[in-house]
Scaffold this motif. Sequence first.
Motif, PDB file in Angstrom:
ATOM      1  N   MET A 211     -13.918   6.892  -6.362  1.00 38.95           N
ATOM      2  CA  MET A 211     -14.015   7.717  -7.563  1.00 38.95           C
ATOM      3  C   MET A 211     -14.938   8.902  -7.276  1.00 38.95           C
ATOM      4  SD  MET A 211     -14.313   4.727 -10.458  1.00 38.95           S
ATOM      5  CE  MET A 211     -15.973   4.271  -9.989  1.00 38.95           C
ATOM      6  N   ASN A 212     -14.373  10.080  -7.302  1.00 36.28           N
ATOM      7  CA  ASN A 212     -15.127  11.307  -7.034  1.00 36.28           C
ATOM      8  C   ASN A 212     -15.197  12.167  -8.287  1.00 36.28           C
ATOM      9  OD1 ASN A 212     -15.338  10.555  -4.300  1.00 36.28           O
ATOM     10  ND2 ASN A 212     -13.416  11.599  -3.796  1.00 36.28           N
ATOM     11  N   ASN A 213     -16.120  13.110  -8.273  1.00 34.76           N
ATOM     12  CA  ASN A 213     -16.298  14.033  -9.395  1.00 34.76           C
ATOM     13  C   ASN A 213     -16.323  13.276 -10.733  1.00 34.76           C
ATOM     14  OD1 ASN A 213     -16.565  16.477 -10.744  1.00 34.76           O
ATOM     15  ND2 ASN A 213     -14.357  16.867 -10.796  1.00 34.76           N
ATOM     16  N   LEU A 214     -17.162  12.283 -10.776  1.00 33.64           N
ATOM     17  CA  LEU A 214     -17.219  11.433 -11.962  1.00 33.64           C
ATOM     18  C   LEU A 214     -17.759  12.197 -13.167  1.00 33.64           C
ATOM     19  CD1 LEU A 214     -18.345   8.174 -10.221  1.00 33.64           C
ATOM     20  CD2 LEU A 214     -16.367   8.365 -11.731  1.00 33.64           C
ATOM     21  N   LYS A 215     -17.241  11.841 -14.316  1.00 30.95           N
ATOM     22  CA  LYS A 215     -17.599  12.475 -15.577  1.00 30.95           C
ATOM     23  C   LYS A 215     -18.184  11.437 -16.518  1.00 30.95           C
ATOM     24  CE  LYS A 215     -13.587  15.539 -15.072  1.00 30.95           C
ATOM     25  NZ  LYS A 215     -12.332  16.017 -15.709  1.00 30.95           N
ATOM     26  N   PRO A 216     -18.984  11.861 -17.482  1.00 31.21           N
ATOM     27  CA  PRO A 216     -19.537  10.892 -18.435  1.00 31.21           C
ATOM     28  C   PRO A 216     -18.452  10.052 -19.123  1.00 31.21           C
ATOM     29  CG  PRO A 216     -20.696  12.956 -18.633  1.00 31.21           C
ATOM     30  CD  PRO A 216     -19.560  13.192 -17.672  1.00 31.21           C
ATOM     31  N   GLU A 217     -17.296  10.647 -19.351  1.00 34.81           N
ATOM     32  CA  GLU A 217     -16.225   9.892 -20.020  1.00 34.81           C
ATOM     33  C   GLU A 217     -15.598   8.827 -19.117  1.00 34.81           C
ATOM     34  OE1 GLU A 217     -16.518  13.224 -19.794  1.00 34.81           O
ATOM     35  OE2 GLU A 217     -14.557  14.194 -19.492  1.00 34.81           O
ATOM     36  N   ASP A 218     -15.991   8.782 -17.847  1.00 36.01           N
ATOM     37  CA  ASP A 218     -15.540   7.705 -16.970  1.00 36.01           C
ATOM     38  C   ASP A 218     -16.405   6.456 -17.118  1.00 36.01           C
ATOM     39  OD1 ASP A 218     -14.987  10.206 -14.463  1.00 36.01           O
ATOM     40  OD2 ASP A 218     -13.453   9.190 -15.667  1.00 36.01           O
ATOM     41  N   THR A 219     -17.434   6.533 -17.909  1.00 36.12           N
ATOM     42  CA  THR A 219     -18.311   5.381 -18.137  1.00 36.12           C
ATOM     43  C   THR A 219     -17.539   4.270 -18.826  1.00 36.12           C
ATOM     44  OG1 THR A 219     -20.300   6.740 -18.285  1.00 36.12           O
ATOM     45  CG2 THR A 219     -20.360   4.579 -19.359  1.00 36.12           C
TER      46      THR A 219
ATOM     47  N   GLY B 178       0.806  -1.221   0.000  1.00 39.07           N
ATOM     48  CA  GLY B 178       0.000   0.000   0.000  1.00 39.07           C
ATOM     49  C   GLY B 178       0.831   1.260   0.000  1.00 39.07           C
ATOM     50  N   GLY B 179       2.153   1.110   0.013  1.00 36.19           N
ATOM     51  CA  GLY B 179       3.020   2.275   0.111  1.00 36.19           C
ATOM     52  C   GLY B 179       3.206   3.040  -1.183  1.00 36.19           C
ATOM     53  N   ASN B 180       2.955   2.386  -2.291  1.00 38.34           N
ATOM     54  CA  ASN B 180       3.105   3.041  -3.593  1.00 38.34           C
ATOM     55  C   ASN B 180       1.803   2.974  -4.369  1.00 38.34           C
ATOM     56  OD1 ASN B 180       5.892   3.718  -3.428  1.00 38.34           O
ATOM     57  ND2 ASN B 180       6.396   1.587  -3.817  1.00 38.34           N
ATOM     58  N   THR B 181       1.468   4.075  -5.006  1.00 41.49           N
ATOM     59  CA  THR B 181       0.286   4.139  -5.855  1.00 41.49           C
ATOM     60  C   THR B 181       0.631   4.893  -7.130  1.00 41.49           C
ATOM     61  OG1 THR B 181      -0.481   6.200  -4.827  1.00 41.49           O
ATOM     62  CG2 THR B 181      -1.318   4.133  -3.899  1.00 41.49           C
ATOM     63  N   ASN B 182      -0.199   4.716  -8.119  1.00 42.39           N
ATOM     64  CA  ASN B 182      -0.032   5.456  -9.351  1.00 42.39           C
ATOM     65  C   ASN B 182      -1.397   5.646 -10.006  1.00 42.39           C
ATOM     66  OD1 ASN B 182       1.389   6.860 -11.287  1.00 42.39           O
ATOM     67  ND2 ASN B 182       2.044   5.050 -12.427  1.00 42.39           N
ATOM     68  N   TYR B 183      -1.505   6.694 -10.812  1.00 41.35           N
ATOM     69  CA  TYR B 183      -2.783   7.031 -11.435  1.00 41.35           C
ATOM     70  C   TYR B 183      -2.568   7.489 -12.873  1.00 41.35           C
ATOM     71  CZ  TYR B 183      -4.379   7.237  -6.599  1.00 41.35           C
ATOM     72  OH  TYR B 183      -4.673   6.936  -5.294  1.00 41.35           O
ATOM     73  N   ALA B 184      -3.527   7.170 -13.711  1.00 42.14           N
ATOM     74  CA  ALA B 184      -3.538   7.737 -15.049  1.00 42.14           C
ATOM     75  C   ALA B 184      -3.823   9.235 -14.944  1.00 42.14           C
ATOM     76  CB  ALA B 184      -4.611   7.059 -15.901  1.00 42.14           C
ATOM     77  N   ASP B 185      -3.292   9.990 -15.874  1.00 40.93           N
ATOM     78  CA  ASP B 185      -3.483  11.439 -15.844  1.00 40.93           C
ATOM     79  C   ASP B 185      -4.963  11.817 -15.852  1.00 40.93           C
ATOM     80  OD1 ASP B 185      -0.591  12.228 -17.943  1.00 40.93           O
ATOM     81  OD2 ASP B 185      -0.762  11.844 -15.790  1.00 40.93           O
ATOM     82  N   SER B 186      -5.763  11.030 -16.521  1.00 42.52           N
ATOM     83  CA  SER B 186      -7.179  11.352 -16.674  1.00 42.52           C
ATOM     84  C   SER B 186      -7.967  11.278 -15.367  1.00 42.52           C
ATOM     85  CB  SER B 186      -7.820  10.429 -17.708  1.00 42.52           C
ATOM     86  OG  SER B 186      -7.652   9.081 -17.322  1.00 42.52           O
ATOM     87  N   VAL B 187      -7.403  10.604 -14.356  1.00 43.98           N
ATOM     88  CA  VAL B 187      -8.149  10.442 -13.101  1.00 43.98           C
ATOM     89  C   VAL B 187      -7.440  11.053 -11.897  1.00 43.98           C
ATOM     90  CG1 VAL B 187      -9.175   8.323 -14.004  1.00 43.98           C
ATOM     91  CG2 VAL B 187      -7.197   8.176 -12.463  1.00 43.98           C
ATOM     92  N   LYS B 188      -6.243  11.578 -12.102  1.00 49.26           N
ATOM     93  CA  LYS B 188      -5.493  12.167 -10.987  1.00 49.26           C
ATOM     94  C   LYS B 188      -6.298  13.283 -10.325  1.00 49.26           C
ATOM     95  CE  LYS B 188      -0.701  11.257 -12.315  1.00 49.26           C
ATOM     96  NZ  LYS B 188       0.545  11.829 -12.870  1.00 49.26           N
TER      97      LYS B 188
END
Length: 131
Positions: free
Chosen positions: A83-91, A55-65
């Motif tokens: 997942m917060n502030n969800l957008k239609p493109e997260d579907t 759990g010490g390391n995480t990474n995220y795609a730019d689109s969800v950071k």
Amino acid sequence: QLQPVESGGGLVQPGGSLRLSCAASGITLDGYTIGWFRQASGKEREGVSCISSSGGNTNYADSVKGRFTVSRDNAKSTVYLQMNNLKPEDTDVYYCAAGSLADCKSGSSYYGLRRLEYNYWGQGTQVTVSS
């Protein structure tokens, strides 16, 4: 045989939140890096986030950071994707995957977000963001 199982998907309005969970039947997820991926019909499966076994390391795609947060509770052998502030493109259909050799760390979307790093895949859970 490790079999990840996702849950928590559903329909949410734009700006809303969901929390996905990834657990495993029969075998603990401890010791595995866990990746979250998503895929829309006809598109490539893309890496969204990952978390190392400790759990010490995480990474995220730019689109969800800044919107998504991955965490794990090894006592419950469960990994979460908030997942917060969800957008239609997260579907998409969201998948969790486990890999014993996946190298998850921040600094590049290359680390821990490639499909080939993961051996075990769940069946996916649908997330739909729509008003």
